[in-house]
Enzyme design. Structure first.
Site, PDB file in Angstrom:
ATOM      1  N   LYS A   1       0.840  -1.194   0.000  1.00  0.00           N
ATOM      2  CA  LYS A   1       0.000   0.000   0.000  1.00  0.00           C
ATOM      3  C   LYS A   1       0.877   1.247   0.000  1.00  0.00           C
ATOM      4  CE  LYS A   1      -3.882  -2.041   2.537  1.00  0.00           C
ATOM      5  NZ  LYS A   1      -4.906  -1.866   1.484  1.00  0.00           N
TER       6      LYS A   1
ATOM      7  N   ARG B   1     -10.671 -11.224  -0.466  1.00  0.00           N
ATOM      8  CA  ARG B   1     -11.509 -12.156  -1.221  1.00  0.00           C
ATOM      9  C   ARG B   1     -10.907 -13.562  -1.250  1.00  0.00           C
ATOM     10  NH1 ARG B   1     -11.077  -8.324  -6.346  1.00  0.00           N
ATOM     11  NH2 ARG B   1     -10.973  -6.902  -4.567  1.00  0.00           N
TER      12      ARG B   1
END
Length: 503
Positions: free
Chosen positions: A278, A352
Site C-alpha cells: 500500500k 476475497r
C-alpha cells in the site's frame, strides 16, 4: 462497564449526577420531547424558554447543560437534540439512539444519569439502551494505569425513568439492547486493538475463551491443519507473515432451530498490501481490516446470549498480509479450498482470497444462507461513502431481505448489483479465475469473485463494510472515533428472522 436499568421513579426524585431530557426543532422554535414533563414542571414550565436563551435549537447532536432547579436530587439537567420534531411525538429509533449516545458521551466522568427521554414503547426503550451503551464506549486497553487515573471514566449507570412496574416488554428491550451494545463494543475493542496485540493466533485464542463462556463450539485450524485441508487462499495470504493464519469456526445451535445461517468474516489482522504494498498514508488504519470477522464473532455470541431458536455458525478467516521473502507474489497461482485455482494479480486484493476458502467450507455444512462481511474494497467507499455498507447477493430476493434487515436494525446499507458483464475481466489463461478484474466497478468485481465460491442452491449475500467499519473522523451520536461495530446489528436481525423461519 456502563449498565442500564429501568426505574419507576420520576426524574426529579432519582439521585443521580444528571437528568437527561430531549428537545427538538419545532415549526416555531425549540420544543420539549415526551419524558421531560416532570423536569419542565420543576422549572415552572419555562424549560424550553431557558434552553432557547442558552442557545439550544433541538438540532441533532446538540447538548446543552443547565443547573437543576430546587428540589431536584440531581444537580444538572442535560438537554440533547433529536432534530426535527416528529409528528405525534413518534420519534424514530435512530434519532433516540443518537440522542442517547450524545448524552452518554457528554456525561463521561459521571457515575449515574437519569434518562427522561421519549420511551413510548419497547422499541424506544431498546433504542435508548443501545444508544447509551454505545455512546459511553471508550477504548482503554492500551492506556497505562497512570494515564487512566487522570482520565474521565465512562458514564457508569443509566436509569431509564418513568417506566411502569412489571413491564416485561420494556425489561426484554433493555436486555436485548444491552446484549447488542456489549457485543458491538466487543467488536470495537477488537478493531481498535493494535496488530502487535491482535494477530491470528491471539484472535483465535480469544474466540476459544469467549466461546467456552457461552457454551459455544469452537474449532481452530492452525497452519498445519490448513495445509492438510488445502486452504490455499488463507495460506497464500498469510504466508508472508511470521504470524501464521487461522480459520476459526464458532457454532451456536438451538434444539428448536428451524433454519441455519453461516456468517463468514474477513479477518486480516493487519493489511500491508503484501508485495503489492500500500502507498504511504494508507497503512495507518489497516488494523481494522479484521472488522468483518469481529462482527461475525459478536453476532454469534449475541445469538447465544439472546437464546435465539436458530443454528448460527461463524467462520473467521484470519491472516496477516505482509511482504517478505515467503510472501505470495503477483503472478502466483493459489489452489483454493475445494480445488478452484486463482491467479493472484494483486496481493492487496487478499480479503476475497481468505473469504473464498471460508465460504466453500461453510457451504459444505449446507446452511440455508451464507452472509459474508468484509472491509473489502476502497471502491465501495468511493461509491457509498464512509457511513453506508453495500449489500450484494446471488439472488435479488435475498439481497432485498438482507437490505431490509439492515434497515430494520438501524444500519445504513444500500443494495448493489452483481453485473454479469464484469465477470469477464477476471478471465485468465493461467488459472480458473484471477483475483482482479476491471478497475471501474471494483467493489462489484470483488462480489462477483466471491459468488464463484458459493455452492449451488445456497442463498448468499456479501456485505462490504469498508466505509462504516472504522470512523476516522470525530465522534458523533453513538459513533466513536475508531471501530464502530458495523454489521453486528444486521447479522443479529437476520438470525432473529431465521429463528422465525422467515429467511
Amino acid at each position: 462497564m456502563t449498565s442500564v436499568s429501568l426505574s419507576t421513579s420520576a426524574a426529579n426524585a432519582l439521585r443521580a449526577d444528571a437528568v437527561v431530557v430531549a428537545v427538538a426543532k419545532g415549526p416555531k422554535g425549540l420544543v420539549l420531547a415526551p419524558g421531560a414533563e416532570t423536569v419542565d414542571e420543576a422549572f415552572d414550565g419555562r424549560l424550553a424558554a431557558l434552553l432557547t436563551t442558552l442557545g439550544a435549537t433541538g438540532a441533532e447532536g446538540e447538548a446543552v447543560k443547565l443547573p437543576a432547579p430546587a428540589g431536584f436530587k440531581s444537580p444538572l439537567v442535560l438537554a440533547v437534540g433529536l432534530g426535527e420534531a416528529a409528528e405525534a411525538d413518534q420519534y424514530a429509533a435512530e434519532a433516540l439512539r443518537r440522542a442517547a449516545g450524545t448524552a452518554a458521551r457528554t456525561l463521561q466522568g459521571s457515575k449515574k444519569a437519569a434518562f427522561a427521554l421519549p420511551l413510548a414503547d419497547a422499541a424506544a426503550v431498546e433504542a435508548v439502551t443501545l444508544g447509551a451503551l454505545l455512546g459511553a464506549y471508550v477504548f482503554t486497553a492500551c492506556r497505562s494505569e497512570a494515564d487512566l487515573a487522570n482520565a474521565k471514566a465512562p458514564l457508569g449507570e443509566v436509569a431509564l425513568v418513568g417506566g411502569k412496574r412489571g413491564d416485561k416488554a420494556a425489561k426484554a428491550a433493555v436486555e436485548r439492547g444491552t446484549v447488542l451494545g456489549e457485543e458491538m463494543n466487543r467488536t470495537r475493542d477488537l478493531v481498535n486493538l493494535p496488530p502487535n496485540d491482535l494477530f491470528p493466533k491471539s484472535f483465535a485464542d480469544l474466540v476459544t475463551t469467549v466461546g467456552k463462556e457461552h457454551g459455544l463450539k469452537v474449532e481452530v485450524l492452525d497452519e498445519k491443519a490448513l495445509t492438510k485441508g488445502g486452504f490455499g487462499g488463507i495460506l497464500g495470504v498469510g504466508t508472508g507473515s511470521a504470524r501464521p493464519p487461522r480459520l476459526v469456526r464458532i457454532g451456536y445451535t438451538h434444539p428448536k432451530a428451524r433454519q441455519s445461517l453461516a456468517f463468514v468474516g474477513k479477518g486480516i489482522t493487519y493489511d500491508s498490501g503484501g508485495i503489492s504494498l500500500k502507498p504511504a498514508g494508507h497503512n495507518e488504519t489497516m488494523k481494522c481490516d479484521m472488522a468483518g470477522a469481529a462482527a461475525v464473532f459478536a453476532a454469534v455470541v449475541s445469538a447465544a446470549r439472546l437464546g435465539l431458536q436458530v443454528n448460527v455458525t461463524g467462520w473467521l478467516a484470519l491472516a496477516e498480509n505482509m511482504p517478505s521473502g515467503t510472501a505470495t507474489r503477483p503472478g502466483d497461482v493459489l489452489r483454493m479450498y475445494g480445488g478452484k485455482t486463482v491467479e493472484v494479480l494483486n496481493t492487496d486484493a487478499e480479503g476475497r482470497l481468505v473469504l473464498a476458502d471460508a465460504i466453500v467450507r461453510a457451504g459444505e455444512e449446507k446452511p440455508d444462507a451464507i452472509v459474508d462481511v468484509a472491509t473489502l474494497t476502497g471502491a465501495m467507499m468511493m461509491a457509498l461513502g464512509a457511513r453506508t455498507f453495500a449489500v450484494m447477493a446471488n439472488q435479488d430476493a435475498f439481497r432485498d431481505t438482507v437490505y431490509a434487515a439492515a434497515t430494520a436494525a438501524g444500519e445504513q446499507a444500500w443494495p448493489m448489483p452483481l453485473l454479469a458483464d464484469l465477470r469477464k475481466g477476471m478471465d485468465t489463461p493461467t488459472a480458473d479465475i484471477a483475483n482482479m478484474g476491471e478497475r471501474m466497478g471494483g467493489g462489484l468485481v470483488a462480489g462477483l469473485f466471491l459468488k464463484e465460491f458459493v455452492a449451488e442452491g445456497i442463498s448468499w449475500a456479501h456485505l462490504d463494510i469498508a466505509g462504516p467499519a472504522y470512523n476516522e473522523g470525530s465522534a458523533s451520536g453513538y459513533t466513536p472515533k475508531g471501530g464502530t461495530g458495523s454489521a453486528v446489528r444486521t447479522l443479529v436481525q437476520l438470525a432473529e428472522q431465521a429463528a422465525e423461519g422467515a429467511l
